[in-house]
Design a protein around this motif. Sequence first.
Motif, PDB file in Angstrom:
ATOM      1  N   ILE A  33       0.841  -1.209   0.000  1.00 28.03           N
ATOM      2  CA  ILE A  33       0.000   0.000   0.000  1.00 28.03           C
ATOM      3  C   ILE A  33       0.869   1.248   0.000  1.00 28.03           C
ATOM      4  O   ILE A  33       0.514   2.267  -0.611  1.00 28.03           O
ATOM      5  N   ARG A  34       2.006   1.182   0.692  1.00 27.76           N
ATOM      6  CA  ARG A  34       2.893   2.335   0.833  1.00 27.76           C
ATOM      7  C   ARG A  34       4.106   2.221  -0.098  1.00 27.76           C
ATOM      8  O   ARG A  34       5.215   2.604   0.255  1.00 27.76           O
ATOM      9  N   ASP A  35       3.883   1.683  -1.281  1.00 31.87           N
ATOM     10  CA  ASP A  35       4.929   1.519  -2.294  1.00 31.87           C
ATOM     11  C   ASP A  35       4.381   2.052  -3.611  1.00 31.87           C
ATOM     12  O   ASP A  35       3.232   1.774  -3.966  1.00 31.87           O
ATOM     13  N   ASP A  36       5.194   2.806  -4.334  1.00 35.74           N
ATOM     14  CA  ASP A  36       4.703   3.385  -5.587  1.00 35.74           C
ATOM     15  C   ASP A  36       4.578   2.374  -6.716  1.00 35.74           C
ATOM     16  O   ASP A  36       3.764   2.547  -7.633  1.00 35.74           O
ATOM     17  N   ALA A  37       5.349   1.290  -6.685  1.00 40.11           N
ATOM     18  CA  ALA A  37       5.405   0.366  -7.816  1.00 40.11           C
ATOM     19  C   ALA A  37       4.060  -0.282  -8.156  1.00 40.11           C
ATOM     20  O   ALA A  37       3.687  -0.346  -9.333  1.00 40.11           O
ATOM     21  N   PRO A  38       3.291  -0.801  -7.178  1.00 41.68           N
ATOM     22  CA  PRO A  38       2.023  -1.442  -7.559  1.00 41.68           C
ATOM     23  C   PRO A  38       1.043  -0.502  -8.252  1.00 41.68           C
ATOM     24  O   PRO A  38       0.210  -0.950  -9.045  1.00 41.68           O
ATOM     25  N   TYR A  39       1.130   0.773  -7.977  1.00 49.41           N
ATOM     26  CA  TYR A  39       0.203   1.734  -8.579  1.00 49.41           C
ATOM     27  C   TYR A  39       0.645   2.190  -9.971  1.00 49.41           C
ATOM     28  O   TYR A  39      -0.192   2.513 -10.812  1.00 49.41           O
ATOM     29  N   PHE A  40       1.962   2.234 -10.198  1.00 43.84           N
ATOM     30  CA  PHE A  40       2.465   2.951 -11.370  1.00 43.84           C
ATOM     31  C   PHE A  40       3.297   2.107 -12.329  1.00 43.84           C
ATOM     32  O   PHE A  40       3.775   2.630 -13.336  1.00 43.84           O
ATOM     33  N   MET A  41       3.502   0.829 -12.047  1.00 49.10           N
ATOM     34  CA  MET A  41       4.367   0.019 -12.907  1.00 49.10           C
ATOM     35  C   MET A  41       3.742  -0.180 -14.286  1.00 49.10           C
ATOM     36  O   MET A  41       2.518  -0.290 -14.431  1.00 49.10           O
ATOM     37  N   MET A  42       4.603  -0.257 -15.281  1.00 41.06           N
ATOM     38  CA  MET A  42       4.187  -0.500 -16.657  1.00 41.06           C
ATOM     39  C   MET A  42       5.121  -1.515 -17.295  1.00 41.06           C
ATOM     40  O   MET A  42       6.336  -1.323 -17.314  1.00 41.06           O
ATOM     41  N   GLU A  43       4.549  -2.627 -17.745  1.00 42.34           N
ATOM     42  CA  GLU A  43       5.323  -3.631 -18.471  1.00 42.34           C
ATOM     43  C   GLU A  43       4.638  -3.861 -19.815  1.00 42.34           C
ATOM     44  O   GLU A  43       3.512  -4.357 -19.869  1.00 42.34           O
ATOM     45  N   ARG A  44       5.314  -3.498 -20.877  1.00 41.85           N
ATOM     46  CA  ARG A  44       4.697  -3.516 -22.199  1.00 41.85           C
ATOM     47  C   ARG A  44       4.166  -4.885 -22.591  1.00 41.85           C
ATOM     48  O   ARG A  44       3.090  -5.005 -23.178  1.00 41.85           O
ATOM     49  N   ALA A  65       3.526  -7.473 -20.554  1.00 40.59           N
ATOM     50  CA  ALA A  65       2.866  -8.181 -19.449  1.00 40.59           C
ATOM     51  C   ALA A  65       1.604  -7.402 -19.069  1.00 40.59           C
ATOM     52  O   ALA A  65       1.227  -6.436 -19.723  1.00 40.59           O
ATOM     53  N   GLY A  66       0.940  -7.853 -18.013  1.00 42.25           N
ATOM     54  CA  GLY A  66      -0.335  -7.257 -17.639  1.00 42.25           C
ATOM     55  C   GLY A  66      -0.229  -6.035 -16.752  1.00 42.25           C
ATOM     56  O   GLY A  66      -1.257  -5.471 -16.364  1.00 42.25           O
ATOM     57  N   LEU A  67       0.991  -5.633 -16.404  1.00 41.28           N
ATOM     58  CA  LEU A  67       1.155  -4.488 -15.517  1.00 41.28           C
ATOM     59  C   LEU A  67       0.841  -3.196 -16.250  1.00 41.28           C
ATOM     60  O   LEU A  67       1.439  -2.892 -17.287  1.00 41.28           O
ATOM     61  N   ARG A  68      -0.097  -2.421 -15.700  1.00 38.29           N
ATOM     62  CA  ARG A  68      -0.455  -1.129 -16.250  1.00 38.29           C
ATOM     63  C   ARG A  68      -0.725  -0.155 -15.100  1.00 38.29           C
ATOM     64  O   ARG A  68      -1.266  -0.558 -14.063  1.00 38.29           O
TER      65      ARG A  68
END
Length: 317
Positions: free
Chosen positions: A209-220, A222-225
């Motif tokens: 919850i207190r980490d920026d990566a889960p909210y803002f990660m982008m992997e072209r 993969a499913g991360l958006r």
Amino acid sequence: MADENGEEPWQWSEATWRGQVERVRAGRPLRPSSWPGGARVAVALSFDSDHETPALRDGETRPGKLSQGEYGSRVAAPKIVRLLRRFGVPASFYMPAVSALLHPEEARGYVEEGHEVGIHGWIHERNMLLGPADERELQLRSADTLERVTGVRPVGIRTPSWDFSDHTLAISAEMGLLYDSSLMADDDPYELLADGRPTGLVEIPVEWIRDDAPYFMMERYAGLRPYTPPRAVLDIWRDEFDQAYREGGVFQLTMHPHIIGHRSRLVVLEELLSHIAGHSDVWYATHAQLAAYVAEEARLGTAAASEAARTAEGRDR
């Protein structure tokens, strides 16, 4: 998933599953009765300066992927340092040793600004895929490299990706580290237990919850958006701080220069710092200073705690 003996978890004896749970566990809570200067809350900001290392770890050597990491050092880190300087806030920067070797002036600059540089692996390796000897060698080599680059021996570790193998705690204890910041068993610091025994190591817990990566990660590929708008993350982090303030605890935050450092996201950190600055009774601390303080208050009595407390005291002057 079967274990090394071919048994599925539902076949385990009580001794087996209980032993797995108790291997590394949260011990006594270390939130003190008061914070330095009569502060009501402790604020510990941190940045994982991974830069190019996650791509290198995965064998990604094409310029496109590496350029994302380069942005973290070239553009984002200087902006973050200037922002922290403007608010007078110390922070902890966890830097893979390869990242420090690629960007030595950046690593030294953190220390010169009064920030902490902590262990974050050699090349952002996945320690749960390593044997104990390799994990130990890389962790010691990382500490030696950071000391050689920055002139300061690190006293704390944040494992890459917050992975924690069966051997990580023993290696950190062998090294005489003051604290770890990779686990999630509390909102506030606690002492780590190994098979039910106190270790003297402080845990400064993290949380997704207190980490920026889960909210803002982008992997072209993969499913991360980055589905969450930056302003929504500001609301979450502000609520986390406000509740820590009401409880008299710790507000800890994990960020990454190459993620938080973009314009529409850095304004979130700026507004969060402005919100926190609106409270007069706040103690800003590096993770090392926080760990040293709670260890001294709890009389953990480790050599690392005593040395870190002396170092923190000197910096506070």
